[in-house]
Enzyme design. Sequence first.
Site, PDB file in Angstrom:
ATOM      1  N   CYS A  87      -4.819  29.673  36.920  1.00 14.97           N
ATOM      2  CA  CYS A  87      -4.968  28.300  36.457  1.00 14.97           C
ATOM      3  C   CYS A  87      -5.981  27.597  37.358  1.00 14.97           C
ATOM      4  O   CYS A  87      -6.019  27.803  38.562  1.00 14.97           O
ATOM      5  CB  CYS A  87      -3.628  27.555  36.410  1.00 14.97           C
ATOM      6  SG  CYS A  87      -3.143  26.737  37.922  1.00 14.97           S
ATOM      7  N   GLU A  88      -6.819  26.790  36.702  1.00 14.95           N
ATOM      8  CA  GLU A  88      -7.910  26.178  37.463  1.00 14.95           C
ATOM      9  C   GLU A  88      -7.444  25.028  38.340  1.00 14.95           C
ATOM     10  O   GLU A  88      -8.177  24.563  39.195  1.00 14.95           O
ATOM     11  CB  GLU A  88      -9.018  25.710  36.520  1.00 14.95           C
ATOM     12  CG  GLU A  88      -8.631  24.573  35.594  1.00 14.95           C
ATOM     13  CD  GLU A  88      -9.748  24.240  34.619  1.00 14.95           C
ATOM     14  OE1 GLU A  88     -10.662  25.052  34.443  1.00 14.95           O
ATOM     15  OE2 GLU A  88      -9.679  23.136  34.042  1.00 14.95           O
ATOM     16  N   HIS A  89      -6.199  24.557  38.128  1.00 17.55           N
ATOM     17  CA  HIS A  89      -5.725  23.430  38.933  1.00 17.55           C
ATOM     18  C   HIS A  89      -5.199  23.866  40.280  1.00 17.55           C
ATOM     19  O   HIS A  89      -5.384  23.183  41.277  1.00 17.55           O
ATOM     20  CB  HIS A  89      -4.624  22.665  38.175  1.00 17.55           C
ATOM     21  CG  HIS A  89      -5.062  22.194  36.832  1.00 17.55           C
ATOM     22  ND1 HIS A  89      -4.428  22.555  35.659  1.00 17.55           N
ATOM     23  CD2 HIS A  89      -6.089  21.394  36.481  1.00 17.55           C
ATOM     24  CE1 HIS A  89      -5.054  21.987  34.628  1.00 17.55           C
ATOM     25  NE2 HIS A  89      -6.051  21.286  35.103  1.00 17.55           N
ATOM     26  N   HIS A  90      -4.483  24.988  40.302  1.00 16.01           N
ATOM     27  CA  HIS A  90      -3.855  25.435  41.561  1.00 16.01           C
ATOM     28  C   HIS A  90      -4.366  26.797  42.023  1.00 16.01           C
ATOM     29  O   HIS A  90      -3.995  27.257  43.089  1.00 16.01           O
ATOM     30  CB  HIS A  90      -2.330  25.519  41.383  1.00 16.01           C
ATOM     31  CG  HIS A  90      -1.698  24.226  40.952  1.00 16.01           C
ATOM     32  ND1 HIS A  90      -1.453  23.918  39.624  1.00 16.01           N
ATOM     33  CD2 HIS A  90      -1.281  23.151  41.670  1.00 16.01           C
ATOM     34  CE1 HIS A  90      -0.908  22.711  39.541  1.00 16.01           C
ATOM     35  NE2 HIS A  90      -0.793  22.218  40.763  1.00 16.01           N
ATOM     36  N   GLN A 128      -4.951  27.442  29.751  1.00 12.82           N
ATOM     37  CA  GLN A 128      -4.589  28.336  28.654  1.00 12.82           C
ATOM     38  C   GLN A 128      -5.273  27.943  27.335  1.00 12.82           C
ATOM     39  O   GLN A 128      -5.655  28.796  26.534  1.00 12.82           O
ATOM     40  CB  GLN A 128      -3.058  28.348  28.501  1.00 12.82           C
ATOM     41  CG  GLN A 128      -2.565  29.452  27.583  1.00 12.82           C
ATOM     42  CD  GLN A 128      -1.053  29.494  27.499  1.00 12.82           C
ATOM     43  OE1 GLN A 128      -0.369  29.283  28.510  1.00 12.82           O
ATOM     44  NE2 GLN A 128      -0.522  29.761  26.331  1.00 12.82           N
ATOM     45  N   HIS A 156       3.407  30.248  33.704  1.00 16.14           N
ATOM     46  CA  HIS A 156       2.501  29.696  34.719  1.00 16.14           C
ATOM     47  C   HIS A 156       3.202  29.661  36.073  1.00 16.14           C
ATOM     48  O   HIS A 156       4.204  28.952  36.233  1.00 16.14           O
ATOM     49  CB  HIS A 156       2.073  28.282  34.310  1.00 16.14           C
ATOM     50  CG  HIS A 156       1.131  28.283  33.136  1.00 16.14           C
ATOM     51  ND1 HIS A 156      -0.185  27.920  33.240  1.00 16.14           N
ATOM     52  CD2 HIS A 156       1.318  28.649  31.844  1.00 16.14           C
ATOM     53  CE1 HIS A 156      -0.778  28.045  32.058  1.00 16.14           C
ATOM     54  NE2 HIS A 156       0.123  28.481  31.200  1.00 16.14           N
ATOM     55  N   CYS A 158       2.342  28.228  38.673  1.00 19.81           N
ATOM     56  CA  CYS A 158       2.329  26.893  39.307  1.00 19.81           C
ATOM     57  C   CYS A 158       3.495  26.040  38.817  1.00 19.81           C
ATOM     58  O   CYS A 158       3.849  25.042  39.452  1.00 19.81           O
ATOM     59  CB  CYS A 158       0.993  26.184  39.093  1.00 19.81           C
ATOM     60  SG  CYS A 158       0.643  25.777  37.390  1.00 19.81           S
TER      61      CYS A 158
HETATM   62  N1  GTP Z   1      -2.778  21.920  29.862  1.00 21.63           N
HETATM   63  C1  GTP Z   1      -2.660  22.800  30.850  1.00 21.63           C
HETATM   64  N2  GTP Z   1      -2.131  22.392  32.026  1.00 21.63           N
HETATM   65  C2  GTP Z   1      -2.011  23.314  32.991  1.00 21.63           C
HETATM   66  C3  GTP Z   1      -2.356  24.642  32.850  1.00 21.63           C
HETATM   67  N3  GTP Z   1      -2.079  25.279  34.025  1.00 21.63           N
HETATM   68  C4  GTP Z   1      -1.567  24.357  34.845  1.00 21.63           C
HETATM   69  N4  GTP Z   1      -1.512  23.145  34.237  1.00 21.63           N
HETATM   70  C5  GTP Z   1      -1.034  21.831  34.673  1.00 21.63           C
HETATM   71  O1  GTP Z   1      -2.045  21.122  35.323  1.00 21.63           O
HETATM   72  C6  GTP Z   1      -1.455  19.934  35.814  1.00 21.63           C
HETATM   73  C7  GTP Z   1      -2.156  19.412  37.027  1.00 21.63           C
HETATM   74  O2  GTP Z   1      -1.557  18.185  37.274  1.00 21.63           O
HETATM   75  P1  GTP Z   1      -1.622  17.368  38.656  1.00 21.63           P
HETATM   76  O3  GTP Z   1      -0.658  16.230  38.562  1.00 21.63           O
HETATM   77  O4  GTP Z   1      -3.063  17.057  38.965  1.00 21.63           O
HETATM   78  O5  GTP Z   1      -1.169  18.463  39.709  1.00 21.63           O
HETATM   79  P2  GTP Z   1       0.186  18.546  40.532  1.00 21.63           P
HETATM   80  O6  GTP Z   1       0.431  17.297  41.291  1.00 21.63           O
HETATM   81  O7  GTP Z   1       0.122  19.804  41.335  1.00 21.63           O
HETATM   82  O8  GTP Z   1       1.259  18.651  39.353  1.00 21.63           O
HETATM   83  P3  GTP Z   1       2.693  19.342  39.299  1.00 21.63           P
HETATM   84  O9  GTP Z   1       2.470  20.773  38.903  1.00 21.63           O
HETATM   85  O10 GTP Z   1       3.441  18.586  38.222  1.00 21.63           O
HETATM   86  O11 GTP Z   1       3.324  19.239  40.646  1.00 21.63           O
HETATM   87  C8  GTP Z   1       0.017  20.282  36.002  1.00 21.63           C
HETATM   88  O12 GTP Z   1       0.749  19.507  35.064  1.00 21.63           O
HETATM   89  C9  GTP Z   1       0.096  21.776  35.636  1.00 21.63           C
HETATM   90  O13 GTP Z   1       1.330  22.126  35.043  1.00 21.63           O
HETATM   91  C10 GTP Z   1      -2.906  25.040  31.598  1.00 21.63           C
HETATM   92  O14 GTP Z   1      -3.271  26.187  31.357  1.00 21.63           O
HETATM   93  N5  GTP Z   1      -3.035  24.081  30.641  1.00 21.63           N
HETATM   94 ZN    ZN Z   2      -1.620  25.284  37.847  1.00 19.36          ZN
END
Ligand code: GTP
Ligand code: ZN
Length: 195
Positions: A87-90, A128, A156, A158
Site C-alpha cells: 500500500c502506498e500509504h504505509h 487496491q 491489508h 496496515c
Molecule cells: N482506498 C484505499 N485506502 C487504502 C488502501 N490501503 C490503505 N488504505 C488506507 O489509507 C488510509 C490512509 O489514511 P491516513 O489517515 O492518512 O493514515 P493513518 O493515520 O495511518 O490511518 P489509519 O490506518 O486509520 O491509522 C487509511 O485509511 C488506510 O486504511 C487502498 O488500497 N485503498
Molecule cells: Zn496502508
Amino acid sequence: MPYKKLEEYNIQVTDDVKNRYKSIIEELGEDTTRDGLLKTPERAAKAMLFLTQGYHQDPVEVLKSAMFKESYNEMVIVKDIELYSLCEHHMLPFFGKAHIAYIPNGNIVGLSKLPRVVDIFARRLQVQERLTEGVLDCINDTLKPQGVAVVIEAYHMCMMMRGVQKQNSVTTTSGFRGQFEKIETRNEFLKLIGK
Ligand SMILES: Nc1nc2c(ncn2[C@@H]2O[C@H](COP(=O)(O)OP(=O)(O)OP(=O)(O)O)[C@@H](O)[C@H]2O)c(=O)[nH]1
Ligand SMILES: [Zn+2]
C-alpha cells in the site's frame, strides 16, 4: 522498456539505498554491527527492489508478446491469481486474489500473461482501486476484447498489524468494460468465480 521475464530481472542495490536502510535501522534503536543485522540493509534494499520491480516492466509488452489470432469468442476466466502488493500509504503489504475474465474479439492471449500483468501492477506502490483499474485498462486497451472484468479481494496489513487492527476484513474492488457492463454477462462471470 524491453520485456523481460520476471526471473530474468537483474536487481541492482546501490550503496546509497543500503546506507539509508542502515540509518533507519539504527534510528529504530538497533545495532547494525551485530551478526544478524550486518547484511540486513542490503537484504532489505533487495527485497524492496524486488517488490517494486513493476516500475521497470511494461505490461503492454507482456501482453503483446503472446497474442494469437483465434475465433473463440466465449468468456475466458483465470481466477484465484494470488497477488502481493504494497500500500502506498504505509508501504505495508496487501495481499489476496485477482480474478480476470475477457471475451476475445479476434485475439486470445497466452494465459500466463494475465497473472504476469497482475504482478507488474502489484509490484509498485499501490492502492487496491488503482491496481484493479490498471490491470483492467491494460487488458482492454491492448487486447481490445469484447469485454474484460477484474475482481480483486485483498487483506491489508496496515489494517491488521496496526491502525484499526481488524484481522478479518477483506476489501473487494472490481471493474468491468465492454460486454461485462451488461448485467447478465457480469453475473455469469461473478457466478463462475463463486461470488
Ligand atoms: N482506498 C484505499 N485506502 C487504502 C488502501 N490501503 C490503505 N488504505 C488506507 O489509507 C488510509 C490512509 O489514511 P491516513 O489517515 O492518512 O493514515 P493513518 O493515520 O495511518 O490511518 P489509519 O490506518 O486509520 O491509522 C487509511 O485509511 C488506510 O486504511 C487502498 O488500497 N485503498
Ligand atoms: Zn496502508
